[in-house]
Design an enzyme around this catalytic site. Structure first.
Site, mmCIF file in Angstrom:
data_model
loop_
_atom_site.group_PDB
_atom_site.id
_atom_site.type_symbol
_atom_site.label_atom_id
_atom_site.label_comp_id
_atom_site.label_asym_id
_atom_site.label_seq_id
_atom_site.Cartn_x
_atom_site.Cartn_y
_atom_site.Cartn_z
ATOM 1 N N LYS A 169 0.894 -1.166 0.000
ATOM 2 C CA LYS A 169 0.000 0.000 0.000
ATOM 3 C C LYS A 169 0.933 1.217 0.000
ATOM 4 O O LYS A 169 1.441 1.634 1.036
ATOM 5 C CB LYS A 169 -0.878 -0.024 1.250
ATOM 6 C CG LYS A 169 -2.215 0.703 1.153
ATOM 7 C CD LYS A 169 -2.152 2.143 0.748
ATOM 8 C CE LYS A 169 -1.700 3.098 1.817
ATOM 9 N NZ LYS A 169 -1.406 4.471 1.298
ATOM 10 N N GLU A 244 9.494 1.373 10.642
ATOM 11 C CA GLU A 244 10.560 2.359 10.446
ATOM 12 C C GLU A 244 9.911 3.726 10.501
ATOM 13 O O GLU A 244 9.210 4.124 9.573
ATOM 14 C CB GLU A 244 11.254 2.115 9.109
ATOM 15 C CG GLU A 244 11.947 0.763 9.085
ATOM 16 C CD GLU A 244 12.512 0.405 7.734
ATOM 17 O OE1 GLU A 244 12.712 1.311 6.914
ATOM 18 O OE2 GLU A 244 12.725 -0.788 7.495
ATOM 19 N N CYS A 278 13.908 10.950 6.949
ATOM 20 C CA CYS A 278 13.641 10.506 8.323
ATOM 21 C C CYS A 278 14.861 10.704 9.218
ATOM 22 O O CYS A 278 14.746 11.007 10.385
ATOM 23 C CB CYS A 278 13.240 9.043 8.318
ATOM 24 S SG CYS A 278 14.405 8.019 7.402
ATOM 25 N N GLU A 377 9.214 16.354 14.737
ATOM 26 C CA GLU A 377 9.731 16.130 13.383
ATOM 27 C C GLU A 377 8.994 17.076 12.428
ATOM 28 O O GLU A 377 7.769 17.061 12.342
ATOM 29 C CB GLU A 377 9.493 14.681 12.968
ATOM 30 C CG GLU A 377 10.108 14.370 11.614
ATOM 31 C CD GLU A 377 9.782 12.966 11.123
ATOM 32 O OE1 GLU A 377 8.607 12.560 11.218
ATOM 33 O OE2 GLU A 377 10.701 12.289 10.638
HETATM 34 P P1 NAD Z 1 2.586 8.796 6.998
HETATM 35 O O1 NAD Z 1 2.796 8.072 8.279
HETATM 36 O O2 NAD Z 1 1.621 9.911 6.965
HETATM 37 O O3 NAD Z 1 2.114 7.777 5.849
HETATM 38 C C1 NAD Z 1 2.876 6.637 5.524
HETATM 39 C C2 NAD Z 1 1.973 5.617 4.862
HETATM 40 O O4 NAD Z 1 0.996 5.185 5.818
HETATM 41 C C3 NAD Z 1 1.196 6.133 3.653
HETATM 42 O O5 NAD Z 1 1.140 5.124 2.678
HETATM 43 C C4 NAD Z 1 -0.187 6.393 4.236
HETATM 44 O O6 NAD Z 1 -1.214 6.299 3.273
HETATM 45 C C5 NAD Z 1 -0.292 5.257 5.235
HETATM 46 N N1 NAD Z 1 -1.279 5.444 6.318
HETATM 47 C C6 NAD Z 1 -1.778 6.604 6.801
HETATM 48 N N2 NAD Z 1 -2.668 6.334 7.789
HETATM 49 C C7 NAD Z 1 -2.713 4.986 7.931
HETATM 50 C C8 NAD Z 1 -3.417 4.102 8.792
HETATM 51 N N3 NAD Z 1 -4.268 4.546 9.713
HETATM 52 N N4 NAD Z 1 -3.208 2.766 8.666
HETATM 53 C C9 NAD Z 1 -2.338 2.306 7.750
HETATM 54 N N5 NAD Z 1 -1.654 3.086 6.899
HETATM 55 C C10 NAD Z 1 -1.815 4.417 7.001
HETATM 56 O O7 NAD Z 1 4.037 9.264 6.524
HETATM 57 P P2 NAD Z 1 4.441 10.174 5.264
HETATM 58 O O8 NAD Z 1 3.970 11.551 5.529
HETATM 59 O O9 NAD Z 1 4.068 9.498 4.006
HETATM 60 O O10 NAD Z 1 6.040 10.092 5.358
HETATM 61 C C11 NAD Z 1 6.775 10.835 6.256
HETATM 62 C C12 NAD Z 1 7.098 10.060 7.522
HETATM 63 O O11 NAD Z 1 7.767 8.847 7.202
HETATM 64 C C13 NAD Z 1 8.033 10.820 8.438
HETATM 65 O O12 NAD Z 1 7.581 10.714 9.762
HETATM 66 C C14 NAD Z 1 9.357 10.108 8.262
HETATM 67 O O13 NAD Z 1 10.240 10.217 9.348
HETATM 68 C C15 NAD Z 1 8.907 8.700 8.052
HETATM 69 N N6 NAD Z 1 9.964 7.928 7.394
HETATM 70 C C16 NAD Z 1 10.700 7.043 8.137
HETATM 71 C C17 NAD Z 1 11.756 6.347 7.555
HETATM 72 C C18 NAD Z 1 12.593 5.371 8.345
HETATM 73 O O14 NAD Z 1 13.329 4.605 7.731
HETATM 74 N N7 NAD Z 1 12.551 5.377 9.654
HETATM 75 C C19 NAD Z 1 12.050 6.552 6.211
HETATM 76 C C20 NAD Z 1 11.289 7.456 5.483
HETATM 77 C C21 NAD Z 1 10.238 8.140 6.092
#
Ligand code: NAD
Length: 473
Positions: A169, A244, A278, A377
């Site tokens: 997804k 992650e 991240c 963040e």
């Molecule tokens: P997000 O958490 O808003 O969304 C990530 C994914 O989760 C998307 O596909 C979204 O549609 C889905 N999602 C949203 N609500 C959900 C739910 N209730 N149940 C299941 N899935 C759901 O993150 P973003 O804005 O896309 O990305 C930024 C974030 O990702 C930042 O916090 C960043 O630190 C993190 N990130 C972490 C790493 C790592 O390796 N630790 C790497 C890249 C990004």
């Protein structure tokens, strides 16, 4: 303008059964460039069923067969590298040099998994007992917007190596990138059902995937907030998790550091991926007795950063991915000002001459550890400079966060830096370098402590995330 109206299920592009639309934008102009028809519950259930069926045979394939598939996936991505890069520049807005690097890293994830697979002992003994490492089952992979190919391939590669089937997804923001990636996967001639991809809103499809009894594990990359929701959603069916999550990494400049080098590095570490990284080192900890010098040097260096002109090799900062992300970053910049931090560079609004979702690379100084810009963040190009008195206080400030993803240290004395690095609670500590030092070369465990996540990606640590040990006595 392209419409993405297919889901990739059981090796085919099938018309998506959901009907909601999601507009896709070029973030450098804020113009609409495409539209995705979002999948609904029916699409997700079809995808899980396809992965469940495929697991029955895929889980019994040999290491050699899976190694061949990983090689074909690598080659399929390499073949389409130019198109993948163009699409990511258009839809995500990241400058070309970084985009090429990330696209190659995504393709190489399959080679790395193949390498790990080659030497991995799937059977071992504990005394007289046999221990067998078995694929965990169907994996739900949920990915963020900030490196679409990398996050998807980074989960597919070890899952396939382990013998798992996957339902992805992806982020709603990456429809064009994901569709092209699915074309590469289809060209790699992987057995139908091993990889399935459904576009859709996280709030709608997440609960279906995370609560499904036929899904054994959720491998999620995204925010800590959503990661916690996912853990709760999966608890009812006792999912295995690899999470992650977010970060607010400290970058500690020690008093013996070469300040020009440390400052140049601080901008790369803080503003990498236009701040949407991240691991970004956005809390810059500076010795009080060298603060003035660092501030002057930061000001000079930030003025030289190339923003926009995404197809120029020396472009460093692109726009943020969406209007929503732009607004979030603006709100944080305003909160920094409201809480009394001092602007050293940047500030609210767009860089001169640029429209779209570009934010100004911003550096605050006189930041106190309790301010929101020091704790939360931001996921945009905003660095918070904080001064410390001595080494002990530097470590204390570095650890003063709920996150524990990465930490960076600049020092002329690598032993001293390593000693301090051991005292910082973070999954990845980098000395005198960028995060690239952790990712390069033989695979290492990648991931975070505290609220930055659970589990590790990379090498044998990543592979084992997708395996369950079984003992036969
Ligand atoms: P997000 O958490 O808003 O969304 C990530 C994914 O989760 C998307 O596909 C979204 O549609 C889905 N999602 C949203 N609500 C959900 C739910 N209730 N149940 C299941 N899935 C759901 O993150 P973003 O804005 O896309 O990305 C930024 C974030 O990702 C930042 O916090 C960043 O630190 C993190 N990130 C972490 C790493 C790592 O390796 N630790 C790497 C890249 C990004």
């Amino acid at each position: 303008m392209k419409t993405i109206d297919r889901s990739f299920i059981n090796g085919e592009f099938k018309p998506t059964r959901g009907t909601d639309l999601f507009d896709l934008y070029d973030p450098s102009t804020a113009e609409i460039i495409g539209r995705t028809v979002l999948g609904d519950e029916r699409d997700m259930l079809d995808a899980v069923e396809s992965a469940r069926e495929a697991f029955k045979t895929f889980s019994t394939t040999s290491v050699a067969e899976r190694g061949e598939m990983l090689l074909r996936l690598h080659e399929a991505l390499k073949k389409r590298e130019d198109a993948l890069v163009e699409t990511a520049i258009l839809e995500y807005g990241s400058p070309i040099t970084a985009t090429v690097g990330r696209t190659r890293a995504a393709a190489n994830a399959f080679l790395e998994a193949r390498e790990t697979l080659r030497d991995y002992p799937f059977e071992m003994t504990a005394g007289q007992k046999l221990v067998v490492m078995e694929p965990v089952g169907v994996v739900g992979a949920i990915t963020p917007f900030n490196a679409d190919y990398g996050h998807i391939c980074g989960k597919l590669a070890p899952a396939i190596a382990a013998g798992c089937t996957v339902v992805v997804k992806p982020s709603e923001n990456n429809g064009l990138e994901t569709e092209l990636l699915c074309r590469c996967i289809r060209e790699a001639d992987i057995p139908p059902g091993v990889v399935n991809v459904v576009e859709g809103r996280g709030e709608e499809l997440g609960p279906i995937l995370c609560g499904h009894p036929d899904v054994a594990m959720i491998n999620f990359t995204g925010s800590t907030r959503v990661g916690k929701e996912i853990a709760a959603l999966g608890a009812g069916t006792m999912k295995r998790f690899c999470l992650e999550l977010g970060g607010k990494s400290p970058n500690v400049i020690l008093d013996d550091a070469d300040m020009d080098k440390a400052v140049a590095l601080a901008l790369v570490i803080g503003f990498s991926n236009s701040g949407q990284a991240c691991h970004a080192g956005t809390r810059l900890l500076v010795p009080k007795n060298r603060l003035n010098e660092v501030e002057t040097s930061l000001k000079r260096a930030v003025a030289k950063l190339k923003i926009g002109h995404l197809r120029d090799a020396d472009s460093f900062i692109g726009p943020l991915v969406s209007r929503k992300q732009f607004d979030t970053v603006q709100a944080y910049i305003r909160s920094g000002l409201d809480e009394g931090a001092e602007l050293l560079a940047g500030g609210p609004g767009h860089p001169e001459g640029l429209v779209g979702y570009y934010a100004r690379p911003t550096i605050f100084t006189k930041v106190s550890p309790s301010m929101r810009i020091a704790q939360e963040e931001i996921f945009g190009p905003v660095i918070a400079v904080m001064a410390y008195e001595d080494e002990g206080q530097a470590v204390e400030m570095a650890n003063d966060t709920v996150y524990g993803l990465a930490a960076f240290i600049s020092s002329a004395d690598p032993d001293r830096a390593q000693r301090i690095g051991r005292r910082i609670r973070a999954g990845m500590v980098v000395v005198n370098d960028t995060i690239g030092a952790v990712v390069a070369g033989p695979a290492a465990p990648l991931g975070g402590m505290k609220e930055s996540g659970l589990g590790r990606a990379g090498g044998r640590w990543g592979l084992e995330t997708y395996l369950e040990p079984k003992v036969i006595a």
